[in-house]
Design an enzyme around this catalytic site. Structure first.
Site, PDB file in Angstrom:
ATOM      1  N   ARG A  40       0.830  -1.206   0.000  1.00 61.30           N
ATOM      2  CA  ARG A  40       0.000   0.000   0.000  1.00 61.30           C
ATOM      3  C   ARG A  40       0.871   1.265   0.000  1.00 61.30           C
ATOM      4  NH1 ARG A  40      -5.604   0.172   3.578  1.00 61.30           N
ATOM      5  NH2 ARG A  40      -6.847   0.634   1.750  1.00 61.30           N
ATOM      6  N   SER A 132      -9.951   6.787  13.876  1.00 59.69           N
ATOM      7  CA  SER A 132     -10.842   5.667  13.548  1.00 59.69           C
ATOM      8  C   SER A 132     -12.099   5.772  14.402  1.00 59.69           C
ATOM      9  CB  SER A 132     -10.175   4.333  13.873  1.00 59.69           C
ATOM     10  OG  SER A 132      -8.822   4.340  13.532  1.00 59.69           O
ATOM     11  N   THR A 133     -13.225   5.270  13.882  1.00 62.52           N
ATOM     12  CA  THR A 133     -14.448   5.236  14.690  1.00 62.52           C
ATOM     13  C   THR A 133     -14.305   4.152  15.736  1.00 62.52           C
ATOM     14  OG1 THR A 133     -15.659   5.763  12.722  1.00 62.52           O
ATOM     15  CG2 THR A 133     -16.945   5.051  14.595  1.00 62.52           C
ATOM     16  N   GLU A 162     -13.664  11.241  12.106  1.00 61.75           N
ATOM     17  CA  GLU A 162     -13.688  11.651  10.710  1.00 61.75           C
ATOM     18  C   GLU A 162     -15.107  11.548  10.179  1.00 61.75           C
ATOM     19  OE1 GLU A 162     -10.965  12.948   8.856  1.00 61.75           O
ATOM     20  OE2 GLU A 162     -12.947  13.496   8.167  1.00 61.75           O
ATOM     21  N   LYS A 221     -19.851  10.480  16.856  1.00 60.59           N
ATOM     22  CA  LYS A 221     -19.544   9.824  15.579  1.00 60.59           C
ATOM     23  C   LYS A 221     -20.493   8.638  15.349  1.00 60.59           C
ATOM     24  CE  LYS A 221     -17.586   8.292  11.930  1.00 60.59           C
ATOM     25  NZ  LYS A 221     -16.437   8.384  11.118  1.00 60.59           N
ATOM     26  N   ARG A 261     -37.781  20.645   8.572  1.00 57.99           N
ATOM     27  CA  ARG A 261     -37.389  19.869   9.765  1.00 57.99           C
ATOM     28  C   ARG A 261     -36.823  18.519   9.362  1.00 57.99           C
ATOM     29  NH1 ARG A 261     -43.106  19.895  12.472  1.00 57.99           N
ATOM     30  NH2 ARG A 261     -43.492  19.426  10.286  1.00 57.99           N
ATOM     31  N   SER A 270     -32.686   2.874  -2.171  1.00 57.76           N
ATOM     32  CA  SER A 270     -31.670   2.131  -2.918  1.00 57.76           C
ATOM     33  C   SER A 270     -31.759   0.654  -2.592  1.00 57.76           C
ATOM     34  CB  SER A 270     -30.278   2.658  -2.554  1.00 57.76           C
ATOM     35  OG  SER A 270     -29.961   2.297  -1.219  1.00 57.76           O
ATOM     36  N   GLY A 272     -29.877  -0.763  -0.835  1.00 59.59           N
ATOM     37  CA  GLY A 272     -29.378  -0.940   0.535  1.00 59.59           C
ATOM     38  C   GLY A 272     -28.059  -0.239   0.711  1.00 59.59           C
ATOM     39  N   CYS A 277     -18.695   1.841   7.297  1.00 57.75           N
ATOM     40  CA  CYS A 277     -19.053   2.488   8.561  1.00 57.75           C
ATOM     41  C   CYS A 277     -20.436   2.157   9.110  1.00 57.75           C
ATOM     42  CB  CYS A 277     -18.951   4.001   8.400  1.00 57.75           C
ATOM     43  SG  CYS A 277     -17.260   4.571   8.414  1.00 57.75           S
ATOM     44  N   LYS A 280     -21.168  -1.371  10.677  1.00 63.98           N
ATOM     45  CA  LYS A 280     -20.216  -1.610  11.768  1.00 63.98           C
ATOM     46  C   LYS A 280     -20.539  -0.714  12.968  1.00 63.98           C
ATOM     47  CE  LYS A 280     -16.200   0.396  11.791  1.00 63.98           C
ATOM     48  NZ  LYS A 280     -14.885   0.852  11.321  1.00 63.98           N
ATOM     49  N   PHE A 339     -19.615   0.289  -3.279  1.00 62.04           N
ATOM     50  CA  PHE A 339     -20.771   0.516  -2.395  1.00 62.04           C
ATOM     51  C   PHE A 339     -21.468   1.841  -2.680  1.00 62.04           C
ATOM     52  CE2 PHE A 339     -19.924   3.629   1.034  1.00 62.04           C
ATOM     53  CZ  PHE A 339     -18.579   3.879   0.856  1.00 62.04           C
TER      54      PHE A 339
HETATM   55  C1  UDX Z   1     -20.458   7.515   5.909  1.00 59.59           C
HETATM   56  C2  UDX Z   1     -20.834   8.876   6.510  1.00 59.59           C
HETATM   57  O1  UDX Z   1     -21.632   9.604   5.571  1.00 59.59           O
HETATM   58  C3  UDX Z   1     -19.580   9.652   6.864  1.00 59.59           C
HETATM   59  O2  UDX Z   1     -19.910  10.861   7.487  1.00 59.59           O
HETATM   60  C4  UDX Z   1     -18.728   8.808   7.804  1.00 59.59           C
HETATM   61  O3  UDX Z   1     -17.530   9.475   8.103  1.00 59.59           O
HETATM   62  C5  UDX Z   1     -18.424   7.461   7.179  1.00 59.59           C
HETATM   63  O4  UDX Z   1     -19.638   6.805   6.804  1.00 59.59           O
HETATM   64  P1  UDX Z   1     -19.635   6.659   3.528  1.00 59.59           P
HETATM   65  O5  UDX Z   1     -19.943   5.297   4.054  1.00 59.59           O
HETATM   66  O6  UDX Z   1     -18.303   6.887   2.913  1.00 59.59           O
HETATM   67  O7  UDX Z   1     -19.786   7.748   4.689  1.00 59.59           O
HETATM   68  O8  UDX Z   1     -20.719   7.056   2.418  1.00 59.59           O
HETATM   69  P2  UDX Z   1     -22.226   7.593   2.464  1.00 59.59           P
HETATM   70  O9  UDX Z   1     -22.349   8.667   1.469  1.00 59.59           O
HETATM   71  O10 UDX Z   1     -22.675   7.910   3.833  1.00 59.59           O
HETATM   72  O11 UDX Z   1     -23.061   6.357   1.891  1.00 59.59           O
HETATM   73  C6  UDX Z   1     -23.209   5.143   2.613  1.00 59.59           C
HETATM   74  C7  UDX Z   1     -24.129   4.202   1.880  1.00 59.59           C
HETATM   75  O12 UDX Z   1     -25.478   4.681   1.889  1.00 59.59           O
HETATM   76  C8  UDX Z   1     -23.783   3.992   0.398  1.00 59.59           C
HETATM   77  O13 UDX Z   1     -23.936   2.629   0.062  1.00 59.59           O
HETATM   78  C9  UDX Z   1     -24.790   4.851  -0.325  1.00 59.59           C
HETATM   79  O14 UDX Z   1     -25.037   4.421  -1.633  1.00 59.59           O
HETATM   80  C10 UDX Z   1     -26.006   4.677   0.569  1.00 59.59           C
HETATM   81  N1  UDX Z   1     -26.992   5.776   0.466  1.00 59.59           N
HETATM   82  C11 UDX Z   1     -26.643   7.049   0.814  1.00 59.59           C
HETATM   83  C12 UDX Z   1     -28.296   5.497   0.045  1.00 59.59           C
HETATM   84  O15 UDX Z   1     -28.635   4.357  -0.259  1.00 59.59           O
HETATM   85  N2  UDX Z   1     -29.205   6.524  -0.002  1.00 59.59           N
HETATM   86  C13 UDX Z   1     -28.888   7.808   0.348  1.00 59.59           C
HETATM   87  O16 UDX Z   1     -29.773   8.678   0.280  1.00 59.59           O
HETATM   88  C14 UDX Z   1     -27.566   8.075   0.770  1.00 59.59           C
HETATM   89  P1  ADP Z   2     -10.099   2.989   7.054  1.00 62.53           P
HETATM   90  O1  ADP Z   2     -11.265   2.977   6.097  1.00 62.53           O
HETATM   91  O2  ADP Z   2     -10.523   3.093   8.496  1.00 62.53           O
HETATM   92  O3  ADP Z   2      -9.062   3.987   6.685  1.00 62.53           O
HETATM   93  P2  ADP Z   2      -8.412   0.866   5.939  1.00 62.53           P
HETATM   94  O4  ADP Z   2      -8.523  -0.601   6.125  1.00 62.53           O
HETATM   95  O5  ADP Z   2      -8.609   1.455   4.579  1.00 62.53           O
HETATM   96  O6  ADP Z   2      -9.438   1.518   6.983  1.00 62.53           O
HETATM   97  O7  ADP Z   2      -6.986   1.365   6.448  1.00 62.53           O
HETATM   98  C1  ADP Z   2      -6.409   1.010   7.665  1.00 62.53           C
HETATM   99  C2  ADP Z   2      -4.915   0.791   7.442  1.00 62.53           C
HETATM  100  O8  ADP Z   2      -4.288   0.655   8.718  1.00 62.53           O
HETATM  101  C3  ADP Z   2      -4.548  -0.460   6.656  1.00 62.53           C
HETATM  102  O9  ADP Z   2      -3.817  -0.091   5.497  1.00 62.53           O
HETATM  103  C4  ADP Z   2      -3.680  -1.288   7.625  1.00 62.53           C
HETATM  104  O10 ADP Z   2      -2.605  -1.948   7.000  1.00 62.53           O
HETATM  105  C5  ADP Z   2      -3.171  -0.227   8.577  1.00 62.53           C
HETATM  106  N1  ADP Z   2      -2.763  -0.729   9.905  1.00 62.53           N
HETATM  107  C6  ADP Z   2      -3.459  -1.519  10.746  1.00 62.53           C
HETATM  108  N2  ADP Z   2      -2.775  -1.743  11.891  1.00 62.53           N
HETATM  109  C7  ADP Z   2      -1.597  -1.065  11.783  1.00 62.53           C
HETATM  110  C8  ADP Z   2      -0.448  -0.866  12.637  1.00 62.53           C
HETATM  111  N3  ADP Z   2      -0.382  -1.422  13.858  1.00 62.53           N
HETATM  112  N4  ADP Z   2       0.570  -0.119  12.178  1.00 62.53           N
HETATM  113  C9  ADP Z   2       0.510   0.448  10.938  1.00 62.53           C
HETATM  114  N5  ADP Z   2      -0.547   0.317  10.098  1.00 62.53           N
HETATM  115  C10 ADP Z   2      -1.592  -0.425  10.506  1.00 62.53           C
END
Ligand code: UDX
Ligand code: ADP
Length: 463
Positions: A40, A132-133, A162, A221, A261, A270, A272, A277, A280, A339
């Site tokens: 990576r 991270s969350t 984030e 978050k 509101r 959609s 789904g 995030c 989880k 996704f």
């Molecule tokens: C989400 C949160 O929006 C973000 O703030 C957080 O930091 C991480 O999780 P993300 O998962 O990247 O972000 O994308 P998001 O735009 O929220 O979409 C999530 C899923 O919901 C996608 O599969 C999207 O297609 C779906 N979605 C979104 C719908 O089906 N309908 C909608 O109206 C909006």
């Molecule tokens: P996110 O969406 O939260 O950013 P990712 O899986 O895309 O999650 O990224 C997390 C990254 O953290 C991975 O590339 C993984 O290799 C790295 N990682 C996990 N544990 C460690 C660690 N102990 N030291 C360094 N990197 C790590």
């Protein structure tokens, strides 16, 4: 405290884009992103920024601008920790696949490993930032590890969740709705908060920077993601009712969205929601609520996931039923696997589950996604452990050309809302398909009238 060096552990979807933007906006701060995954890091350092491991509109240009100047990607974790005044932890926190809390709780093993490494390496006071969350009160665990295993130096733990969404990460980082920083109420804690506020103040206006205690920040978050996901499950629940009653979910969404509101965003029905995030974080919330004995709270939020699973299953059932109750040996073209649009991320994508259901029915799935590789698609299916990797490879065809993926197909299913799908030559697709030619629009992006005029049998979500 004057910050000159930042380190970020984890070069993923969160760490990579966030640090690239911090580096771009703070040329006076050296930002080093480290990861254990050498492949990576190599990709982040690729001379051609088209090859960086994460696809996000606008990210390549920012990396090109800052990399080598004050943005560095490296596998030398210890060195970067040692040099930095602020260390962000942006490692993955997947749902546990084993032991207590399996399938629900967040797996914190990567976080703990980071904390132990920071403790071992640090020879000066540091600010450690949770990016991270995480479950509420994780900061406490990190602090305990740092304080008891460290070299006697002082650590301040901040929570700075984030909120970027993939596909719009750069825009979300450049002009965030808010920056949330949680920290300790002590004098030292407040100084640490201020140091991080100063970093963001380089491009974010002060009224958008919110400071709270650590627990409020952590819980905010989870709450934000739970509310967002809940809106999607709510509109998806209505989509099924619309299909039965003759209402149109798009019209319903528009009508309710004009109520200030309620608001108009995140009401798109959609196939789904997916992504790393929502599911989880809600499972995590459910687990936390249960662990406090709050069963009604847990059940309430769990329903959001149950509804989402139902929506995915409903989509695959509709395809099977419409294709005369059998898809065995039929080619079904999937437009999209990610996704959501504008990302190459496939984590928890609805496409994976829909494909899995249809392969159970012995369909052949022909996937075209502009940014997702065959390797990734097969890995996603293999991860479900429904059948052997060989069986998956035989059931999934992948194409670099959308028209080829649709050729001789009995049906086209839209799984991701990529813009390009809307403007395809649908007459050409129709001409190449088996008849009747079905389209199942899992994102409600195509023009129903136009497609029906061509001759397609068109089915959307919620109408
Ligand atoms: C989400 C949160 O929006 C973000 O703030 C957080 O930091 C991480 O999780 P993300 O998962 O990247 O972000 O994308 P998001 O735009 O929220 O979409 C999530 C899923 O919901 C996608 O599969 C999207 O297609 C779906 N979605 C979104 C719908 O089906 N309908 C909608 O109206 C909006
Ligand atoms: P996110 O969406 O939260 O950013 P990712 O899986 O895309 O999650 O990224 C997390 C990254 O953290 C991975 O590339 C993984 O290799 C790295 N990682 C996990 N544990 C460690 C660690 N102990 N030291 C360094 N990197 C790590």
């Amino acid at each position: 405290m004057k910050i000159t060096k930042i380190c970020c552990i984890g070069a993923g979807y969160v760490g990579g884009p966030t640090m690239a933007v911090i580096a771009q906006k703070c040329p006076h701060i050296q930002v080093t992103v480290v990861d254990l995954n050498a492949e990576r890091i190599l990709a982040w350092n690729d001379e051609n920024t088209d090859n960086i491991p994460i696809y996000e509109p606008g990210l390549d240009a920012i990396v090109a601008e800052a990399r080598g100047r004050n943005l560095f990607f490296s596998t030398e974790v210890d060195k970067a920790i040692d040099e930095a005044q602020i260390i962000f932890i942006s490692v993955n926190t997947p749902t546990k696949t084993y032991g207590k809390g399996k399938g629900m709780a967040a797996d914190l093993k990567y976080i703990e490993l980071c904390a132990r490494q920071i403790a071992k390496v640090s020879k000066a006071n540091k600010i450690v930032v949770e990016k991270s969350t995480l479950p509420v009160r994780t900061a406490e665990a990190i602090k305990s590890i740092l304080d008891t295993t460290g070299n006697g130096v002082q650590f301040q733990i901040l929570s700075n969740p984030e909120f970027l969404a993939e596909g719009t990460a750069v825009q979300d980082l450049l002009s965030p709705d808010r920056i949330l920083i949680g920290g300790d109420p002590s004098v030292e804690g407040q100084k640490a908060i201020q140091a991080l506020v100063d970093v963001y103040s380089n491009w974010v206006s002060p009224e958008k920077i919110l400071t709270t205690n650590v627990w409020s920040s952590e819980l905010s978050k989870l709450t934000a993601n739970a509310f967002l996901a809940q809106r999607i499950s709510s509109i998806n629940a209505m989509s099924e009712l619309c299909e039965k009653t003759g209402a149109d979910v798009n019209e319903v969404a528009k009508a309710i969205g004009m109520d200030s509101r309620i608001g108009s965003k995140f009401l798109k029905a959609s196939v789904g929601f997916g992504g790393s995030c929502f599911q989880k974080d809600i499972l995590n919330l459910v687990y936390i609520a249960k662990s406090y004995g709050l069963n009604e709270v847990a059940d309430y939020w769990e329903q959001v996931i149950i509804m989402n699973d139902h929506q995915k299953r409903r989509f695959s059932n509709t395809i099977v039923q419409t294709l005369y109750n059998t898809v065995a040996d039929k080619k079904i073209a999937f437009l999209g696997w990610a996704f959501k649009k504008d990302t190459n991320d496939t984590r928890e994508s609805a496409a994976i589950y829909v494909a899995n259901d249809l392969v159970n029915e012995q369909a052949k799935i022909a996937v075209y996604d502009p940014k997702v590789s065959r390797k990734k698609i097969l890995a996603d299916l293999d991860y479900l452990e429904t059948r052997t990797a060989e069986e998956n490879a035989n059931s999934i065809l992948t194409f670099d050309d959308p028209y080829l993926s649709c050729e001789k197909a009995h049906a086209v299913a839209v799984l991701t809302e990529w813009d390009e799908f809307v403007n395809y030559d649908w007459q050409k697709i129709y001409d190449g398909m088996q008849k009747p030619a079905f389209v199942f629009d899992g994102r409600n992006i195509l023009d129903k009238t136009k497609l029906e005029k061509i001759g397609f049998v068109y089915q959307a979500i919620g109408s």
